[in-house]
Design an enzyme around this catalytic site. Structure first.
Site, PDB file in Angstrom:
ATOM      1  N   GLU A  26      59.157  17.888 -20.841  1.00 41.58           N
ATOM      2  CA  GLU A  26      58.989  18.633 -19.579  1.00 41.58           C
ATOM      3  C   GLU A  26      60.162  18.323 -18.660  1.00 41.58           C
ATOM      4  O   GLU A  26      60.384  17.179 -18.297  1.00 41.58           O
ATOM      5  CB  GLU A  26      57.702  18.179 -18.874  1.00 41.58           C
ATOM      6  CG  GLU A  26      56.450  18.807 -19.421  1.00 41.58           C
ATOM      7  CD  GLU A  26      56.132  20.181 -18.808  1.00 41.58           C
ATOM      8  OE1 GLU A  26      56.460  20.392 -17.620  1.00 41.58           O
ATOM      9  OE2 GLU A  26      55.587  21.023 -19.531  1.00 41.58           O
TER      10      GLU A  26
ATOM     11  N   ASP B  85      55.569  29.376 -19.813  1.00 38.90           N
ATOM     12  CA  ASP B  85      55.606  28.576 -18.602  1.00 38.90           C
ATOM     13  C   ASP B  85      55.231  29.490 -17.447  1.00 38.90           C
ATOM     14  O   ASP B  85      55.855  30.535 -17.254  1.00 38.90           O
ATOM     15  CB  ASP B  85      56.988  27.942 -18.392  1.00 38.90           C
ATOM     16  CG  ASP B  85      56.885  26.726 -17.493  1.00 38.90           C
ATOM     17  OD1 ASP B  85      55.952  25.924 -17.688  1.00 38.90           O
ATOM     18  OD2 ASP B  85      57.704  26.575 -16.575  1.00 38.90           O
ATOM     19  N   SER B  86      54.185  29.099 -16.725  1.00 41.10           N
ATOM     20  CA  SER B  86      53.705  29.971 -15.653  1.00 41.10           C
ATOM     21  C   SER B  86      53.467  29.190 -14.377  1.00 41.10           C
ATOM     22  O   SER B  86      53.422  27.957 -14.391  1.00 41.10           O
ATOM     23  CB  SER B  86      52.399  30.658 -16.034  1.00 41.10           C
ATOM     24  OG  SER B  86      51.989  30.347 -17.317  1.00 41.10           O
TER      25      SER B  86
ATOM     26  N   THR C 148      51.150  25.037 -26.663  1.00 39.23           N
ATOM     27  CA  THR C 148      50.384  24.833 -25.428  1.00 39.23           C
ATOM     28  C   THR C 148      49.234  23.867 -25.660  1.00 39.23           C
ATOM     29  O   THR C 148      48.734  23.746 -26.779  1.00 39.23           O
ATOM     30  CB  THR C 148      49.795  26.160 -24.893  1.00 39.23           C
ATOM     31  OG1 THR C 148      49.178  25.918 -23.626  1.00 39.23           O
ATOM     32  CG2 THR C 148      48.781  26.780 -25.825  1.00 39.23           C
TER      33      THR C 148
ATOM     34  N   GLY D 299      42.970  28.163 -22.555  1.00 38.93           N
ATOM     35  CA  GLY D 299      42.883  29.440 -21.836  1.00 38.93           C
ATOM     36  C   GLY D 299      44.077  30.325 -22.147  1.00 38.93           C
ATOM     37  O   GLY D 299      43.929  31.531 -22.380  1.00 38.93           O
TER      38      GLY D 299
ATOM     39  N   ASP E 164      42.535  30.436 -11.470  1.00 39.62           N
ATOM     40  CA  ASP E 164      41.817  31.724 -11.545  1.00 39.62           C
ATOM     41  C   ASP E 164      40.728  31.890 -10.467  1.00 39.62           C
ATOM     42  O   ASP E 164      40.578  32.986  -9.926  1.00 39.62           O
ATOM     43  CB  ASP E 164      41.192  31.928 -12.938  1.00 39.62           C
ATOM     44  CG  ASP E 164      42.204  32.441 -13.955  1.00 39.62           C
ATOM     45  OD1 ASP E 164      43.312  32.828 -13.560  1.00 39.62           O
ATOM     46  OD2 ASP E 164      41.879  32.447 -15.161  1.00 39.62           O
TER      47      ASP E 164
HETATM   48  P1  IMP Z   1      52.253  25.386 -17.272  1.00 37.35           P
HETATM   49  O1  IMP Z   1      52.668  26.801 -17.506  1.00 37.35           O
HETATM   50  O2  IMP Z   1      51.589  24.795 -18.462  1.00 37.35           O
HETATM   51  O3  IMP Z   1      53.349  24.562 -16.676  1.00 37.35           O
HETATM   52  O4  IMP Z   1      51.079  25.384 -16.218  1.00 37.35           O
HETATM   53  C1  IMP Z   1      51.129  26.036 -15.023  1.00 37.35           C
HETATM   54  C2  IMP Z   1      49.852  25.864 -14.241  1.00 37.35           C
HETATM   55  O5  IMP Z   1      49.708  27.076 -13.506  1.00 37.35           O
HETATM   56  C3  IMP Z   1      48.586  25.710 -15.059  1.00 37.35           C
HETATM   57  O6  IMP Z   1      48.173  24.391 -15.146  1.00 37.35           O
HETATM   58  C4  IMP Z   1      47.562  26.494 -14.262  1.00 37.35           C
HETATM   59  O7  IMP Z   1      46.944  25.628 -13.372  1.00 37.35           O
HETATM   60  C5  IMP Z   1      48.389  27.490 -13.498  1.00 37.35           C
HETATM   61  N1  IMP Z   1      48.304  28.794 -14.164  1.00 37.35           N
HETATM   62  C6  IMP Z   1      49.212  29.403 -14.971  1.00 37.35           C
HETATM   63  N2  IMP Z   1      48.746  30.574 -15.408  1.00 37.35           N
HETATM   64  C7  IMP Z   1      47.533  30.708 -14.882  1.00 37.35           C
HETATM   65  C8  IMP Z   1      46.535  31.709 -14.998  1.00 37.35           C
HETATM   66  O8  IMP Z   1      46.664  32.731 -15.697  1.00 37.35           O
HETATM   67  N3  IMP Z   1      45.410  31.482 -14.291  1.00 37.35           N
HETATM   68  C9  IMP Z   1      45.206  30.380 -13.533  1.00 37.35           C
HETATM   69  N4  IMP Z   1      46.084  29.414 -13.405  1.00 37.35           N
HETATM   70  C10 IMP Z   1      47.244  29.575 -14.083  1.00 37.35           C
END
Ligand code: IMP
Length: 190
Positions: free
Chosen positions: A37, A66-67, A8, A12, A145
């Site tokens: 990606e 991935d979120s 990552t 955070g 957040d």
């Molecule tokens: P990725 O998982 O790196 O593709 O990013 C997903 C995006 O979702 C991140 O840039 C955050 O902006 C948002 N995101 C994912 N998890 C969280 C979280 O726990 N809090 C706030 N934003 C989140």
């Protein structure tokens, strides 16, 4: 002691993994590896694609997260585009898109994938329901957040901080589910 690295660029995420896993005797380092990606329809597809890539490159003991934030009244947007939406629109842009929308329901989802030495794979997905606040509040955490209020709370994730966020968040839940599976699968080193 089990040692895994997290792929990552988000400090955070790394903080939340360390916070949750250190008490279980799992050390988390930051991986300098990267995955291409891909644009996919689900978080899990992105994770599976990356795991395949890691396997091909013989990289092991690495976790991927991935979120995304899925907003009901925006048809699930930003979802798998969350990273891009955060960079381009940010929290303010999302609030603007929702200006006149009464339905503020949303959820966060987190998919964690891991390829262990020996080739075993773990994939888990967890989520948390909540709503989008009317304005940005709080200074802790990262990403969206400041505009996400989990069900049962009146404060945003950015107001409650990691101690209270991890027990209820999409990532905290996914990490704990991951840890349970991991302990059954890992080949321990000394
Ligand atoms: P990725 O998982 O790196 O593709 O990013 C997903 C995006 O979702 C991140 O840039 C955050 O902006 C948002 N995101 C994912 N998890 C969280 C979280 O726990 N809090 C706030 N934003 C989140």
């Amino acid at each position: 002691m089990i040692s895994l690295s997290l792929m990552t660029s988000n400090p955070g995420k790394l903080r939340e993994f360390r916070h949750e896993l250190s008490s279980l005797g799992i050390e988390v380092t930051k991986s300098s590896e990267d995955c291409e990606e891909i644009q996919a329809e689900t978080l899990e597809e992105v994770v599976r694609y990356c795991l395949k890539d890691l396997k091909r490159r013989k990289i092991r003991d690495v976790m991927i997260d991935d979120s995304g934030l899925f907003i009901d009244s925006l048809g699930g947007f930003p979802g798998v585009y969350s990273s891009y939406a955060f960079k381009t629109l940010g929290c303010k842009g999302i609030l603007k898109l929702m200006d006149r929308l009464d339905d503020r329901k949303a959820h966060f989802s987190c998919c964690i994938g891991c390829l262990l030495r020996g080739g075993k794979e773990i994939i888990v997905t967890e989520g948390v329901k909540g709503r989008i606040s009317a304005e940005e509040r709080g200074s802790q955490g990262f990403g969206f957040d400041p505009i996400f209020v989990p069900d049962g709370e009146s404060r945003t994730f950015a107001e409650i901080g990691i101690e209270e966020k991890n027990p209820i968040s999409h990532r905290g839940r996914a990490i704990r589910a991951f840890a349970i599976t991991l302990t059954g699968k890992v080949e321990r080193t000394k």
